[in-house]
Every structure is written in C-alpha cells, then in structure tokens.
Motif scaffolding. Sequence first.
Motif, PDB file in Angstrom:
ATOM      1  N   UNK A  52     -55.223  -8.563  -9.128  1.00 12.09           N
ATOM      2  CA  UNK A  52     -54.696  -7.324  -8.565  1.00 12.09           C
ATOM      3  C   UNK A  52     -54.726  -6.231  -9.646  1.00 12.09           C
ATOM      4  N   UNK A  53     -55.202  -5.035  -9.309  1.00 13.43           N
ATOM      5  CA  UNK A  53     -55.333  -3.960 -10.300  1.00 13.43           C
ATOM      6  C   UNK A  53     -53.992  -3.574 -10.917  1.00 13.43           C
ATOM      7  N   UNK A  54     -52.971  -3.513 -10.103  1.00 11.91           N
ATOM      8  CA  UNK A  54     -51.650  -3.138 -10.619  1.00 11.91           C
ATOM      9  C   UNK A  54     -51.116  -4.206 -11.573  1.00 11.91           C
ATOM     10  N   UNK A  55     -51.327  -5.460 -11.202  1.00 11.09           N
ATOM     11  CA  UNK A  55     -50.886  -6.568 -12.065  1.00 11.09           C
ATOM     12  C   UNK A  55     -51.684  -6.569 -13.363  1.00 11.09           C
ATOM     13  N   UNK A  56     -52.975  -6.218 -13.305  1.00 12.73           N
ATOM     14  CA  UNK A  56     -53.816  -6.147 -14.486  1.00 12.73           C
ATOM     15  C   UNK A  56     -53.300  -5.059 -15.439  1.00 12.73           C
ATOM     16  N   UNK A  57     -52.991  -3.897 -14.895  1.00 13.20           N
ATOM     17  CA  UNK A  57     -52.481  -2.791 -15.722  1.00 13.20           C
ATOM     18  C   UNK A  57     -51.145  -3.156 -16.356  1.00 13.20           C
ATOM     19  N   UNK A  58     -50.319  -3.882 -15.592  1.00 13.97           N
ATOM     20  CA  UNK A  58     -49.029  -4.331 -16.126  1.00 13.97           C
ATOM     21  C   UNK A  58     -49.224  -5.277 -17.312  1.00 13.97           C
ATOM     22  N   UNK A  59     -50.208  -6.166 -17.201  1.00 16.62           N
ATOM     23  CA  UNK A  59     -50.492  -7.095 -18.300  1.00 16.62           C
ATOM     24  C   UNK A  59     -50.950  -6.332 -19.547  1.00 16.62           C
ATOM     25  N   UNK A  60     -51.772  -5.297 -19.356  1.00 18.63           N
ATOM     26  CA  UNK A  60     -52.224  -4.506 -20.506  1.00 18.63           C
ATOM     27  C   UNK A  60     -51.066  -3.766 -21.167  1.00 18.63           C
ATOM     28  N   UNK A  61     -50.099  -3.312 -20.369  1.00 22.27           N
ATOM     29  CA  UNK A  61     -48.924  -2.654 -20.957  1.00 22.27           C
ATOM     30  C   UNK A  61     -48.142  -3.631 -21.830  1.00 22.27           C
ATOM     31  N   UNK A  62     -48.065  -4.870 -21.388  1.00 24.95           N
ATOM     32  CA  UNK A  62     -47.391  -5.886 -22.198  1.00 24.95           C
ATOM     33  C   UNK A  62     -48.139  -6.110 -23.506  1.00 24.95           C
ATOM     34  N   UNK A  63     -49.460  -6.096 -23.429  1.00 24.08           N
ATOM     35  CA  UNK A  63     -50.277  -6.238 -24.637  1.00 24.08           C
ATOM     36  C   UNK A  63     -49.993  -5.091 -25.600  1.00 24.08           C
ATOM     37  N   UNK A  64     -49.987  -3.871 -25.088  1.00 22.69           N
ATOM     38  CA  UNK A  64     -49.750  -2.698 -25.947  1.00 22.69           C
ATOM     39  C   UNK A  64     -48.389  -2.782 -26.629  1.00 22.69           C
ATOM     40  N   UNK A  65     -47.367  -3.168 -25.864  1.00 25.22           N
ATOM     41  CA  UNK A  65     -46.020  -3.285 -26.441  1.00 25.22           C
ATOM     42  C   UNK A  65     -45.989  -4.352 -27.533  1.00 25.22           C
ATOM     43  N   UNK A  66     -46.621  -5.484 -27.245  1.00 25.80           N
ATOM     44  CA  UNK A  66     -46.619  -6.579 -28.212  1.00 25.80           C
ATOM     45  C   UNK A  66     -47.362  -6.187 -29.487  1.00 25.80           C
ATOM     46  N   UNK A  67     -48.528  -5.557 -29.346  1.00 23.78           N
ATOM     47  CA  UNK A  67     -49.312  -5.166 -30.521  1.00 23.78           C
ATOM     48  C   UNK A  67     -48.604  -4.083 -31.324  1.00 23.78           C
ATOM     49  N   UNK A  68     -47.950  -3.147 -30.643  1.00 20.98           N
ATOM     50  CA  UNK A  68     -47.214  -2.100 -31.347  1.00 20.98           C
ATOM     51  C   UNK A  68     -46.094  -2.707 -32.189  1.00 20.98           C
ATOM     52  N   UNK A  69     -45.400  -3.690 -31.612  1.00 21.55           N
ATOM     53  CA  UNK A  69     -44.327  -4.363 -32.355  1.00 21.55           C
ATOM     54  C   UNK A  69     -44.892  -5.139 -33.535  1.00 21.55           C
ATOM     55  N   UNK A  70     -45.986  -5.872 -33.286  1.00 21.40           N
ATOM     56  CA  UNK A  70     -46.593  -6.678 -34.342  1.00 21.40           C
ATOM     57  C   UNK A  70     -47.111  -5.790 -35.481  1.00 21.40           C
ATOM     58  N   UNK A  71     -47.822  -4.715 -35.120  1.00 24.69           N
ATOM     59  CA  UNK A  71     -48.365  -3.826 -36.143  1.00 24.69           C
ATOM     60  C   UNK A  71     -47.263  -3.114 -36.897  1.00 24.69           C
ATOM     61  N   UNK A  72     -46.175  -2.794 -36.162  1.00 21.39           N
ATOM     62  CA  UNK A  72     -45.036  -2.169 -36.831  1.00 21.39           C
ATOM     63  C   UNK A  72     -44.428  -3.096 -37.869  1.00 21.39           C
ATOM     64  N   UNK A  73     -44.317  -4.374 -37.517  1.00 21.10           N
ATOM     65  CA  UNK A  73     -43.767  -5.350 -38.461  1.00 21.10           C
ATOM     66  C   UNK A  73     -44.687  -5.529 -39.656  1.00 21.10           C
ATOM     67  N   UNK A  74     -46.000  -5.558 -39.376  1.00 22.31           N
ATOM     68  CA  UNK A  74     -46.956  -5.708 -40.473  1.00 22.31           C
ATOM     69  C   UNK A  74     -46.909  -4.509 -41.405  1.00 22.31           C
ATOM     70  N   UNK A  75     -46.817  -3.307 -40.823  1.00 25.56           N
ATOM     71  CA  UNK A  75     -46.734  -2.102 -41.637  1.00 25.56           C
ATOM     72  C   UNK A  75     -45.466  -2.119 -42.479  1.00 25.56           C
ATOM     73  N   UNK A  76     -44.336  -2.491 -41.865  1.00 25.83           N
ATOM     74  CA  UNK A  76     -43.085  -2.543 -42.603  1.00 25.83           C
ATOM     75  C   UNK A  76     -43.152  -3.587 -43.702  1.00 25.83           C
ATOM     76  N   UNK A  77     -43.808  -4.726 -43.408  1.00 23.37           N
ATOM     77  CA  UNK A  77     -43.949  -5.769 -44.412  1.00 23.37           C
ATOM     78  C   UNK A  77     -44.754  -5.265 -45.605  1.00 23.37           C
ATOM     79  N   UNK A  78     -45.842  -4.495 -45.320  1.00 28.83           N
ATOM     80  CA  UNK A  78     -46.637  -3.943 -46.412  1.00 28.83           C
ATOM     81  C   UNK A  78     -45.825  -2.955 -47.244  1.00 28.83           C
ATOM     82  N   UNK A  79     -45.006  -2.133 -46.554  1.00 31.34           N
ATOM     83  CA  UNK A  79     -44.169  -1.169 -47.270  1.00 31.34           C
ATOM     84  C   UNK A  79     -43.139  -1.895 -48.127  1.00 31.34           C
ATOM     85  N   UNK A  80     -42.504  -2.934 -47.553  1.00 34.33           N
ATOM     86  CA  UNK A  80     -41.509  -3.707 -48.301  1.00 34.33           C
ATOM     87  C   UNK A  80     -42.130  -4.354 -49.534  1.00 34.33           C
TER      88      UNK A  80
END
Length: 262
Positions: free
Chosen positions: A105-133
């Motif tokens: 389903x297209x709507x379900x597909x878009x919802x899954x991509x939003x979850x991906x974006x949220x997860x990657x943003x959190x992961x990259x944020x942690x990695x960036x903070x780890x590099x700064x630390x």
Amino acid sequence: MNTRVLVVDDEPLARRGIAARLARHSDMQVVGEVGNGEAALAAMVAEAPDLVFMDVQMPGLSGLEALRLLSPRERPLTIFLTAYDRYALHAFEVHALDYLLKPIDDERFAEALDRVRDMLATRRGRQQQSRIDTLLAAQADAPSFATRFAVRLGHRVVIVAANGIDWIEAMGDYAGLHSGGKLHLLREPLHRLAHRLDPTRFVRIHRSTIVQVDRIAEMQALSNRDSLLRLHDGTPLRASRTYVDALRATLDGRPIVPGHRD
C-alpha cells in the motif's frame, strides 16, 4: 543527506515496483537491486547501504538467513517484504525496522520511509555527538601550550608568535624572546615560562637559556662536557652538561628526561 537503499527480491517486477516508489522520494538513493539471498549478503557487505528492502522468501538463502549471517552492527536498517504475515515475528528477531505485506500500500510504504528517516536522524545524531564527545575528550587530555605572547612595548602591545622565537634568555623577572633578530621583553621569569612551552619544540639548554629545537644548525661537544650550539642565523649558545642529555633526546625525537625543564 541521502539514504542509500538496496532492494532485494527474487521477482524483477517487485524490485522495479520498490525502485519506482523510492524514485518519488528525493532523499532515497537506490544503490543496488539483487534477486537472491547470496547476492544480497554480498551487496550488503560491499555497499554498506543504510536501508534494505528485503524479500523474506527467496530461492536458496532467504532474506532472514542472509541478515543472520551479518553481525548486528553490520546489519542495515531492514524493511521486510512478503505476502505472508506469519514471518513477522522472525523478522523482528533480526531487528527489522518494519514489515510490509504484498501487495504494498502506498500510504503504508510512505509511513515505513518516515520511520526510516526518524531512525537514521537519531542514529546520525548520536554518531555526531559521539564524534564531538571524542574530540572534546581528546582536547581535554591534550596539554595546552602557548602559541603566542603579548609583549608590552611602550604604549603598544606586540604579539610574538611562539613558532617565530629562536631562543629565550632569562633576564631577572623577564624573559628575553629573541625572534627574527629582535629582542622582546616578556614580564615572566624563565622558569615559569618554560612550563608553557611545547617540550617537543623548545628545550632548556642552560638555567638561563631555552632554544627552539628546529633553530639549531649544529652542536659541538666541549672538553668540560658542555656543548656549543650554533643556530641557523649564526647565533652561538652554550648548552650546560646538566641539560645536554635532555637536548640530545629532544633532537633524536626521544622522550625528555624528567626534571630538566625546571
């Protein structure tokens, strides 16, 4: 930042469908399409995608089996594709981010991509903070040495760069900074100034003299175990035998003998 995506499905039409849906999202970049588990495993190792759309059932190595052959740290974010929801529990055992049933389903597909974006943003944020630390910790542990000195000259203040100093001599409560043929008087005794200088660049050669190592052109041993130094500009300086061992260690790139800087 683009999300690098690998599409894995044994049906070419299904792969094209996923790729077409991803093409509608400018932040999604397809880096590969493969049709079996063995090729998926090789592509995940070679391409290190951020996200993989993985068909569960494929001839030979299944999508679940391919992921289990990778360590948890090597596994990309995974969205499983299948016509049967009975595989959902097994999908989440390998920490799948989402699970899409065919037909998608297209709507379900878009919802899954939003979850991906949220997860990657959190992961990259942690990695960036780890590099700064890590950077801040390294800076906190590293000794801080003076890189310039403010010297009063009448009503003016002259900035003398540490890397421009040839040698320094004790002058009572002052230190005489010899730089480029000029003498600047810094209101700081030599023994205190010595602790603010980088010991890999500056070395004490006498109770009253410090020299910048790369200014030394030659060194000649004297009969009383002292040494005579000559700088590149021709300046002669005497190195006391008390400091000669530390001087040689610095010139050779070896650790300085403790206590020779006081």
